[in-house]
Design a protein around this motif. Structure first.
Motif, mmCIF file in Angstrom:
data_model
loop_
_atom_site.group_PDB
_atom_site.id
_atom_site.type_symbol
_atom_site.label_atom_id
_atom_site.label_comp_id
_atom_site.label_asym_id
_atom_site.label_seq_id
_atom_site.Cartn_x
_atom_site.Cartn_y
_atom_site.Cartn_z
ATOM 1 N N GLU A 1 0.502 -11.348 -15.650
ATOM 2 C CA GLU A 1 -0.342 -11.172 -16.829
ATOM 3 C C GLU A 1 -1.409 -10.114 -16.599
ATOM 4 O O GLU A 1 -1.821 -9.421 -17.547
ATOM 5 N N ALA A 2 -1.864 -9.983 -15.364
ATOM 6 C CA ALA A 2 -2.951 -9.052 -15.057
ATOM 7 C C ALA A 2 -2.484 -7.612 -14.912
ATOM 8 O O ALA A 2 -3.312 -6.693 -14.889
ATOM 9 N N THR A 3 -1.180 -7.403 -14.779
ATOM 10 C CA THR A 3 -0.637 -6.074 -14.494
ATOM 11 C C THR A 3 0.369 -5.677 -15.559
ATOM 12 O O THR A 3 0.718 -6.469 -16.445
ATOM 13 N N GLU A 4 0.840 -4.437 -15.468
ATOM 14 C CA GLU A 4 1.728 -3.928 -16.514
ATOM 15 C C GLU A 4 3.156 -3.704 -16.046
ATOM 16 O O GLU A 4 4.110 -4.045 -16.757
ATOM 17 N N ASN A 5 3.332 -3.119 -14.868
ATOM 18 C CA ASN A 5 4.670 -2.729 -14.445
ATOM 19 C C ASN A 5 5.046 -3.135 -13.030
ATOM 20 O O ASN A 5 6.224 -3.122 -12.685
ATOM 21 N N ILE A 6 4.072 -3.450 -12.203
ATOM 22 C CA ILE A 6 4.354 -3.690 -10.795
ATOM 23 C C ILE A 6 5.311 -4.866 -10.613
ATOM 24 O O ILE A 6 5.265 -5.852 -11.351
ATOM 25 N N THR A 7 6.204 -4.751 -9.646
ATOM 26 C CA THR A 7 7.102 -5.839 -9.288
ATOM 27 C C THR A 7 6.320 -6.924 -8.564
ATOM 28 O O THR A 7 5.410 -6.637 -7.781
ATOM 29 N N VAL A 8 6.686 -8.181 -8.811
ATOM 30 C CA VAL A 8 6.068 -9.317 -8.135
ATOM 31 C C VAL A 8 7.191 -10.167 -7.545
ATOM 32 O O VAL A 8 8.215 -10.400 -8.195
ATOM 33 N N ASP B 1 13.928 -0.247 3.114
ATOM 34 C CA ASP B 1 13.696 0.388 1.813
ATOM 35 C C ASP B 1 12.227 0.289 1.423
ATOM 36 O O ASP B 1 11.718 1.122 0.661
ATOM 37 N N HIS B 2 11.562 -0.719 1.960
ATOM 38 C CA HIS B 2 10.228 -1.096 1.492
ATOM 39 C C HIS B 2 9.546 -1.845 2.634
ATOM 40 O O HIS B 2 10.212 -2.553 3.397
ATOM 41 N N VAL B 3 8.229 -1.703 2.746
ATOM 42 C CA VAL B 3 7.470 -2.489 3.723
ATOM 43 C C VAL B 3 6.303 -3.156 2.997
ATOM 44 O O VAL B 3 5.603 -2.509 2.199
ATOM 45 N N ALA B 4 6.133 -4.457 3.236
ATOM 46 C CA ALA B 4 5.085 -5.242 2.597
ATOM 47 C C ALA B 4 3.913 -5.373 3.571
ATOM 48 O O ALA B 4 4.048 -5.985 4.625
ATOM 49 N N GLU C 1 -1.937 -2.218 -8.360
ATOM 50 C CA GLU C 1 -0.985 -1.477 -9.191
ATOM 51 C C GLU C 1 -1.466 -0.042 -9.419
ATOM 52 O O GLU C 1 -0.682 0.911 -9.314
ATOM 53 N N GLU C 2 -2.745 0.117 -9.701
ATOM 54 C CA GLU C 2 -3.302 1.451 -9.948
ATOM 55 C C GLU C 2 -3.211 2.337 -8.717
ATOM 56 O O GLU C 2 -3.094 3.570 -8.829
ATOM 57 N N LEU C 3 -3.255 1.748 -7.526
ATOM 58 C CA LEU C 3 -3.145 2.516 -6.286
ATOM 59 C C LEU C 3 -1.737 3.075 -6.073
ATOM 60 O O LEU C 3 -1.554 3.990 -5.268
ATOM 61 N N GLY C 4 -0.762 2.527 -6.766
ATOM 62 C CA GLY C 4 0.599 3.020 -6.635
ATOM 63 C C GLY C 4 1.515 2.159 -5.791
ATOM 64 O O GLY C 4 2.655 2.552 -5.514
ATOM 65 N N TYR C 5 1.038 0.995 -5.364
ATOM 66 C CA TYR C 5 1.924 0.079 -4.645
ATOM 67 C C TYR C 5 3.020 -0.402 -5.593
ATOM 68 O O TYR C 5 2.783 -0.604 -6.790
ATOM 69 N N GLY C 6 4.212 -0.610 -5.031
ATOM 70 C CA GLY C 6 5.342 -0.971 -5.883
ATOM 71 C C GLY C 6 5.501 -2.448 -6.120
ATOM 72 O O GLY C 6 6.076 -2.856 -7.141
ATOM 73 N N THR C 7 5.018 -3.271 -5.179
ATOM 74 C CA THR C 7 5.283 -4.710 -5.252
ATOM 75 C C THR C 7 4.108 -5.498 -4.701
ATOM 76 O O THR C 7 3.499 -5.106 -3.708
ATOM 77 N N ILE C 8 3.820 -6.619 -5.340
ATOM 78 C CA ILE C 8 2.906 -7.618 -4.807
ATOM 79 C C ILE C 8 3.748 -8.825 -4.398
ATOM 80 O O ILE C 8 4.469 -9.400 -5.221
ATOM 81 N N TRP C 9 3.668 -9.181 -3.104
ATOM 82 C CA TRP C 9 4.366 -10.344 -2.569
ATOM 83 C C TRP C 9 3.387 -11.497 -2.444
ATOM 84 O O TRP C 9 2.297 -11.332 -1.913
ATOM 85 N N PHE D 1 11.105 -1.812 -6.232
ATOM 86 C CA PHE D 1 10.147 -2.312 -5.245
ATOM 87 C C PHE D 1 9.234 -1.209 -4.730
ATOM 88 O O PHE D 1 8.160 -1.506 -4.215
ATOM 89 N N GLY D 2 9.639 0.046 -4.867
ATOM 90 C CA GLY D 2 8.875 1.122 -4.255
ATOM 91 C C GLY D 2 8.981 1.062 -2.741
ATOM 92 O O GLY D 2 9.594 0.160 -2.180
ATOM 93 N N THR D 3 8.384 2.015 -2.070
ATOM 94 C CA THR D 3 8.454 2.037 -0.608
ATOM 95 C C THR D 3 7.391 1.165 0.050
ATOM 96 O O THR D 3 7.568 0.741 1.189
ATOM 97 N N HIS D 4 6.303 0.892 -0.669
ATOM 98 C CA HIS D 4 5.202 0.117 -0.090
ATOM 99 C C HIS D 4 4.750 -0.974 -1.051
ATOM 100 O O HIS D 4 4.664 -0.758 -2.261
#
Length: 286
Positions: free
Chosen positions: A63-70, A263-266, A39-47, A18-21
């Motif tokens: 489909e639009a992204t490569e690795n980011i958690t959703v 652990d993470h803030v959205a 994703e390119e900015l380095g955020y870990g998750t899109i909620w 999830f990353g931290t942010h």
């Protein structure tokens, strides 16, 4: 490595994904291009929130992204059949392995005619997900009070509290214990004029949340009064629920959740038609 150590290590790996942010938006809030930029900015998750009845918008972001958690924040158990949502989860897992986490919750009694015994209903929904082989570590619970928080530790990867200040995060971590995902949402307005920021932040807090019993009860457990909750919320309450200021100040305010045990803030950006630009300012303000 003991079996218990292995389980803990697997859970820690999922939490790390999830990353931290992360960033939080309603279903359909982010275009494919915006998702790529986040994703390119380095955020870990899109909620993605809004009680969806299907997960097609999740597929669009994946489909639009490569690795980011959703993750969903949340699927409402009253309007989405557990077997159907489990089938969709497996389809997404097959196409995008390891990237989608299913957040579920009981919603609000004021909004759901079928709302009754929410704890028991969530347990039954989790039982149905178990029967359809949706892994415990790939699901989250919307949780505010102690009973639902404990359930999120026992039957899910962790908890996704919504509309909570860092004081709640501190209490939630004590309830959850260590090694359980704690990922609160927090609203932000990038504006150094406090009155102007409150004018943006107050309406989406007041309507509907300050008129929903589960949220107001949670705020009262934290010491807020009826007077704080009335008439759109006191300035002090709005400031606690909506971070405002310049990017550095907002970053410090949302990071207070991390200091309190999250652990993470959205981060949910309010009042902007270009949320990615503001997300860029916040993430770069470390």
């Amino acid at each position: 490595m003991t079996p218990a150590d292995k389980i803990a290590a697997e859970k820690a790996d999922h939490i790390a994904r999830f990353g931290t942010h992360g960033t939080w938006g309603w279903f359909g809030r982010f275009s494919p291009e915006e998702a790529r930029q986040i994703e390119e900015l380095g955020y870990g998750t899109i909620w993605l929130g809004g009680s969806p009845k299907h997960l097609e918008p999740i597929r669009t972001v994946l489909e639009a992204t490569e690795n980011i958690t959703v993750a969903t924040g949340i699927v409402n158990i009253w309007n989405t059949d557990a077997a159907a949502i489990a089938e969709q989860w497996h389809e997404l897992e097959n196409d995008f392995p390891g990237r989608f986490y299913l957040g579920i919750g009981a919603g609000h009694p004021e909004a759901t005619a079928e709302y009754t015994k929410p704890y028991e209903a969530v347990v039954a929904y989790l039982d149905a997900l178990d029967a359809k082989d949706v892994p415990v570590n790939r699901r989250l619970l919307a949780a505010l009070g102690p009973k639902m928080l404990r359930l999120s530790a026992d039957r899910a990867l962790g908890a996704h509290p919504y509309l909570t200040p860092p004081e709640h995060t501190n209490i939630a971590r004590e309830t959850l214990g260590e090694g359980v995902l704690l990922a609160p949402e927090h609203k932000v307005v990038l504006d150094t004029d406090a009155a102007a920021a409150r004018a943006v932040g107050r309406p989406p807090v007041d309507t509907p949340y300050l008129h929903l019993r589960n949220y107001t009860s949670n705020l009262k457990r934290l010491g807020w009064t009826d007077a704080d909750i009335a008439d759109g919320g006191s300035d002090e309450l709005i400031d606690a629920l909506v971070a405002h200021g310049d990017a550095a100040s907002v970053r410090n305010q949302v990071d207070a959740h991390l200091a309190a045990g999250a652990d993470h803030v959205a981060i949910q950006v309010l009042g902007s038609e270009a949320p990615v630009e503001q997300l860029a300012e916040i993430i770069r303000a470390a």
